[in-house]
Motif scaffolding. Sequence first.
Motif, PDB file in Angstrom:
ATOM      1  N   VAL A 125       0.850  -1.193   0.000  1.00  0.00           N
ATOM      2  CA  VAL A 125       0.000   0.000   0.000  1.00  0.00           C
ATOM      3  C   VAL A 125       0.882   1.237   0.000  1.00  0.00           C
ATOM      4  O   VAL A 125       1.750   1.399   0.865  1.00  0.00           O
ATOM      5  CB  VAL A 125      -0.944   0.012   1.221  1.00  0.00           C
ATOM      6  N   LYS A 126       0.634   2.108  -0.978  1.00  0.00           N
ATOM      7  CA  LYS A 126       1.414   3.337  -1.113  1.00  0.00           C
ATOM      8  C   LYS A 126       0.471   4.538  -1.154  1.00  0.00           C
ATOM      9  O   LYS A 126      -0.744   4.403  -1.248  1.00  0.00           O
ATOM     10  CB  LYS A 126       2.249   3.290  -2.395  1.00  0.00           C
ATOM     11  N   ASP A 127       1.083   5.714  -1.095  1.00  0.00           N
ATOM     12  CA  ASP A 127       0.299   6.949  -1.204  1.00  0.00           C
ATOM     13  C   ASP A 127      -0.293   7.046  -2.616  1.00  0.00           C
ATOM     14  O   ASP A 127       0.387   6.765  -3.611  1.00  0.00           O
ATOM     15  CB  ASP A 127       1.204   8.157  -0.938  1.00  0.00           C
ATOM     16  N   GLY A 128      -1.543   7.485  -2.693  1.00  0.00           N
ATOM     17  CA  GLY A 128      -2.220   7.562  -3.989  1.00  0.00           C
ATOM     18  C   GLY A 128      -1.578   8.506  -4.971  1.00  0.00           C
ATOM     19  O   GLY A 128      -1.767   8.364  -6.195  1.00  0.00           O
ATOM     20  N   ILE A 129      -0.808   9.466  -4.471  1.00  0.00           N
ATOM     21  CA  ILE A 129      -0.194  10.416  -5.409  1.00  0.00           C
ATOM     22  C   ILE A 129       0.836   9.733  -6.297  1.00  0.00           C
ATOM     23  O   ILE A 129       1.228  10.273  -7.338  1.00  0.00           O
ATOM     24  CB  ILE A 129       0.460  11.595  -4.652  1.00  0.00           C
ATOM     25  N   ARG A 130       1.253   8.504  -5.909  1.00  0.00           N
ATOM     26  CA  ARG A 130       2.192   7.764  -6.754  1.00  0.00           C
ATOM     27  C   ARG A 130       1.525   7.274  -8.042  1.00  0.00           C
ATOM     28  O   ARG A 130       2.196   6.749  -8.927  1.00  0.00           O
ATOM     29  CB  ARG A 130       2.781   6.585  -5.968  1.00  0.00           C
ATOM     30  N   PHE A 131       0.213   7.469  -8.125  1.00  0.00           N
ATOM     31  CA  PHE A 131      -0.499   7.163  -9.373  1.00  0.00           C
ATOM     32  C   PHE A 131       0.063   7.994 -10.520  1.00  0.00           C
ATOM     33  O   PHE A 131      -0.013   7.599 -11.693  1.00  0.00           O
ATOM     34  CB  PHE A 131      -1.988   7.429  -9.188  1.00  0.00           C
ATOM     35  N   ASP A 132       0.637   9.147 -10.179  1.00  0.00           N
ATOM     36  CA  ASP A 132       1.231  10.005 -11.210  1.00  0.00           C
ATOM     37  C   ASP A 132       2.367   9.314 -11.950  1.00  0.00           C
ATOM     38  O   ASP A 132       2.684   9.673 -13.089  1.00  0.00           O
ATOM     39  CB  ASP A 132       1.753  11.300 -10.584  1.00  0.00           C
ATOM     40  N   TYR A 133       2.987   8.323 -11.336  1.00  0.00           N
ATOM     41  CA  TYR A 133       4.058   7.596 -12.020  1.00  0.00           C
ATOM     42  C   TYR A 133       3.483   6.688 -13.113  1.00  0.00           C
ATOM     43  O   TYR A 133       4.155   6.408 -14.109  1.00  0.00           O
ATOM     44  CB  TYR A 133       4.861   6.748 -11.025  1.00  0.00           C
ATOM     45  N   ASP A 134       2.260   6.201 -12.882  1.00  0.00           N
ATOM     46  CA  ASP A 134       1.635   5.313 -13.866  1.00  0.00           C
ATOM     47  C   ASP A 134       0.890   6.092 -14.952  1.00  0.00           C
ATOM     48  O   ASP A 134       0.966   5.755 -16.136  1.00  0.00           O
ATOM     49  CB  ASP A 134       0.659   4.362 -13.165  1.00  0.00           C
ATOM     50  N   LEU A 135       0.155   7.125 -14.519  1.00  0.00           N
ATOM     51  CA  LEU A 135      -0.568   7.974 -15.477  1.00  0.00           C
ATOM     52  C   LEU A 135      -0.268   9.421 -15.107  1.00  0.00           C
ATOM     53  O   LEU A 135      -1.005  10.056 -14.350  1.00  0.00           O
ATOM     54  CB  LEU A 135      -2.075   7.703 -15.416  1.00  0.00           C
ATOM     55  N   PRO A 136       0.848   9.961 -15.596  1.00  0.00           N
ATOM     56  CA  PRO A 136       1.266  11.312 -15.228  1.00  0.00           C
ATOM     57  C   PRO A 136       0.176  12.342 -15.523  1.00  0.00           C
ATOM     58  O   PRO A 136      -0.621  12.184 -16.460  1.00  0.00           O
ATOM     59  CB  PRO A 136       2.510  11.545 -16.095  1.00  0.00           C
ATOM     60  N   SER A 137       0.154  13.379 -14.712  1.00  0.00           N
ATOM     61  CA  SER A 137      -0.883  14.413 -14.868  1.00  0.00           C
ATOM     62  C   SER A 137      -0.826  15.042 -16.255  1.00  0.00           C
ATOM     63  O   SER A 137      -1.867  15.397 -16.827  1.00  0.00           O
ATOM     64  CB  SER A 137      -0.718  15.487 -13.793  1.00  0.00           C
ATOM     65  N   GLU A 138       0.391  15.173 -16.818  1.00  0.00           N
ATOM     66  CA  GLU A 138       0.476  15.761 -18.154  1.00  0.00           C
ATOM     67  C   GLU A 138      -0.093  14.831 -19.222  1.00  0.00           C
ATOM     68  O   GLU A 138      -0.554  15.282 -20.274  1.00  0.00           O
ATOM     69  CB  GLU A 138       1.923  16.125 -18.502  1.00  0.00           C
ATOM     70  N   ILE A 139      -0.095  13.520 -18.939  1.00  0.00           N
ATOM     71  CA  ILE A 139      -0.701  12.561 -19.867  1.00  0.00           C
ATOM     72  C   ILE A 139      -2.217  12.531 -19.676  1.00  0.00           C
ATOM     73  O   ILE A 139      -2.975  12.400 -20.649  1.00  0.00           O
ATOM     74  CB  ILE A 139      -0.125  11.148 -19.647  1.00  0.00           C
ATOM     75  N   ARG A 140      -2.656  12.681 -18.423  1.00  0.00           N
ATOM     76  CA  ARG A 140      -4.112  12.634 -18.156  1.00  0.00           C
ATOM     77  C   ARG A 140      -4.866  13.713 -18.915  1.00  0.00           C
ATOM     78  O   ARG A 140      -6.051  13.554 -19.208  1.00  0.00           O
ATOM     79  CB  ARG A 140      -4.372  12.757 -16.652  1.00  0.00           C
ATOM     80  N   LYS A 141      -4.169  14.803 -19.211  1.00  0.00           N
ATOM     81  CA  LYS A 141      -4.814  15.869 -19.973  1.00  0.00           C
ATOM     82  C   LYS A 141      -5.255  15.378 -21.349  1.00  0.00           C
ATOM     83  O   LYS A 141      -6.133  15.961 -21.976  1.00  0.00           O
ATOM     84  CB  LYS A 141      -3.859  17.056 -20.143  1.00  0.00           C
ATOM     85  N   TYR A 142      -4.625  14.294 -21.821  1.00  0.00           N
ATOM     86  CA  TYR A 142      -4.922  13.782 -23.152  1.00  0.00           C
ATOM     87  C   TYR A 142      -5.660  12.441 -23.090  1.00  0.00           C
ATOM     88  O   TYR A 142      -5.706  11.711 -24.077  1.00  0.00           O
ATOM     89  CB  TYR A 142      -3.623  13.632 -23.953  1.00  0.00           C
ATOM     90  N   THR A 143      -6.248  12.155 -21.923  1.00  0.00           N
ATOM     91  CA  THR A 143      -6.973  10.879 -21.785  1.00  0.00           C
ATOM     92  C   THR A 143      -8.424  11.054 -21.362  1.00  0.00           C
ATOM     93  O   THR A 143      -9.223  10.150 -21.562  1.00  0.00           O
ATOM     94  CB  THR A 143      -6.280   9.969 -20.754  1.00  0.00           C
ATOM     95  N   MET A 144      -8.794  12.213 -20.783  1.00  0.00           N
ATOM     96  CA  MET A 144     -10.153  12.419 -20.286  1.00  0.00           C
ATOM     97  C   MET A 144     -10.746  13.674 -20.914  1.00  0.00           C
ATOM     98  O   MET A 144     -10.161  14.757 -20.840  1.00  0.00           O
ATOM     99  CB  MET A 144     -10.166  12.552 -18.757  1.00  0.00           C
ATOM    100  N   PHE A 145     -11.932  13.501 -21.503  1.00  0.00           N
ATOM    101  CA  PHE A 145     -12.547  14.615 -22.235  1.00  0.00           C
ATOM    102  C   PHE A 145     -14.048  14.629 -21.973  1.00  0.00           C
ATOM    103  O   PHE A 145     -14.728  13.617 -22.108  1.00  0.00           O
ATOM    104  CB  PHE A 145     -12.259  14.513 -23.730  1.00  0.00           C
ATOM    105  N   LYS A 146     -14.541  15.805 -21.610  1.00  0.00           N
ATOM    106  CA  LYS A 146     -15.944  15.966 -21.249  1.00  0.00           C
ATOM    107  C   LYS A 146     -16.668  16.761 -22.332  1.00  0.00           C
ATOM    108  O   LYS A 146     -16.544  17.984 -22.422  1.00  0.00           O
ATOM    109  CB  LYS A 146     -16.054  16.685 -19.902  1.00  0.00           C
ATOM    110  N   GLY A 147     -17.423  16.068 -23.163  1.00  0.00           N
ATOM    111  CA  GLY A 147     -18.175  16.729 -24.212  1.00  0.00           C
ATOM    112  C   GLY A 147     -17.341  17.019 -25.446  1.00  0.00           C
ATOM    113  O   GLY A 147     -16.112  16.972 -25.432  1.00  0.00           O
TER     114      GLY A 147
END
Length: 712
Positions: A125-147
């Motif tokens: 069990v690790k801190d959830g912010i380590r999720f950024d290593y798997d799906l970096p915030s700069e990559i998430r900008k290109y993975t989730m789109f609303k409308g």
Amino acid sequence: MIIQKIEICNFRSYYKSNTFELANGLNLIIGSNGDGKTTFYEALEWLFRTDGTNKMDSKYISKKRMEELFANESDDVRVSMTYEHKGTIKTLEKMFHFTKSFDGEVSPSNYSYTLTELSGVERTVKDGIRFDYDLPSEIRKYTMFKGESDLDVFQNSNALKMLVETFSDVKDFEAYFAFMEYATKKADQARDNAQKLDKKNTDKIKQLKYTIERESSTLSDIEREIKNKENEAVNFDGLLKSIEQSKEASKLLINVNRRIETLSQKRFQTQARIDENYTINLLDNMWILMGFGDIAEEYSAKVNEIDLKRRKLEQDYLLTAGADKVLKKMQAMKTDFVPLPVHIPGQKIMQEMLDEEVCKICGRRAEKHSEAWEYMLHRLEEYKESLKADEDEEIEPYYKNNYIVELQKRDTTLNDNLAEITKMRRKIQDAIAFNNRLHDEVKKIDANLNLEFEQKKRILAQTDGLTEEQLLANYENISNWVEQKNKAENRIATLKHQRSQHRATLDEAQEDLSKLAEGTSAAIYAKTALIIRQISEAFKTAKETNKKRLLHAIEDESNVFLEKLNTNDFKGTIRILEKVNGQGEAVLINNDNTRIFNPNTALRTTYLMSVLFAIGKLSSEKDKTEFPLLFDAPTSSFTDAKESEFFNVISTLNKQVIIVTKSFLKESANGEVVLDQNKVDEISGRVFRIEKKKPFDDKKLGTIQTVISKIK
């Protein structure tokens, strides 16, 4: 990265625990309005937020769960995602506790954000912010789109810079640039210190240093002005693009307004020509007599009849009166018929007949001094004589009043005017017909005005919230904006030319200064500074080449996806452009290399999604892993046929795509919204149906619960 499972517990309409088991490929989550589509998307947004904001918010708590809790009873809001990343199964979970107090208030507590890794039987069990290593915030900008409006990744001014830094090796150059700048500065200082000992070339060195300082300062000013002008050009370009997107609507609106103005003026002029003062005309223009003809004829017949009786009675009276004077008078009056009264025809008519030498009663000529003319003269004099008082009259007149004579005179007057009254009928009919024609014309103008106003409403309804004033103002400003943009671009070209000239002067001065150092202790430092500058320029060139290579790669991959996603339809060619200020833009180009402005919404959605797929592919190639794409209602503008075709193509791509949509729903015979199973069967992929649990109270949020059904 492949998402295997998403669990949502007590998050708004997702009451208690709800699970989505996802597939590696296309995943459709189908729901109508208010069924929980947006809530699903927002739950993942909350889960993916690693910046520590919005940890615990009571708005996330299920209203239904909150209301059914007893005092001092608790539960959890929880969103978790199980995914496989580079061979490791991980679970990202965000949750907080909430408790209901005795006074009904709910308070959140015990926030936690964890990332659990499973390796065999071991759990780490690790801190959830380590999720950024798997799906970096700069990559998430290109993975989730609303409308659909959220699909253009380049609407963010820093998007191109982030893309270049994320997917190319440009960021590796930044450390070198900093070092090169430092090293150049130190080398120049060392050279300057060494050259202070060169007394022979002191004046030349001083002059060259002055030139270097002056040119460096000038170049700095030029670079600053170039940047300002580039921003100006971009701003005016943005304004022109906003006009370009609505220019057609602006033109249509201007033309509609012109037609409305023309029609309104025509209506005003036509309405002003209508004269319907009928009540006034009845009396002032004697229109009331329009129907008098028949009455006048009847009146004339009755007056003549009574006048004939009057004259007969008067004649009989005078014949029997016995007075010599009367007998004498009667001898003159005695005829075989009852003569006309002396006032018929009237004095004016009789005088007119004498002047014109014609009898207008029988229609025959009566030349002056002829028997007929003399007779008419005699009749006129006789009428004039009858108007004089007869002093010698001794016999009491049979009729003491002249009422019948007055009636006869009135009849004569009316008959004289009867022709004009008859003409009046036609005049009135023409006036009414003319007014009716004008009324018909006004009605036609009103109908055309209504059409223009409806067209105006349609134009304004399709301009993305722009008001009429904004559309007209933008259109009026276009010439000014074009002029300002051209001025900025021309100034940029001039400044760049000046920059190259000053750089050449600066390079020449630095080279001359280095030559003066030859044969002295400063030579090594001068040569070092020169080499460092050359290396720095090489790095700049490599950085620019690297960026262009990345943009071309995105273009190429985007067009490959566009070819797949937009079959049997016009598609154009995708180009990734870099603006003068470094911002990026994805556009469509025609085969003649002209830009396609305002493509239809479905085409725009398709080509922007193609860019996203291309970025995703480049990301996977760089990190050796795939990232899923999540879309909320991306195809709302598609036709049913286009949508089915689009989803089928996506299902063939080797990529996990999660789409939340209200497509594939139809209205049943009883008015309920149901799944169109036939269309769903045509889709390859995992399909879920979310809907509100029935029954529910449409006035009470606490009765709303989203339920999930796995369709296929």
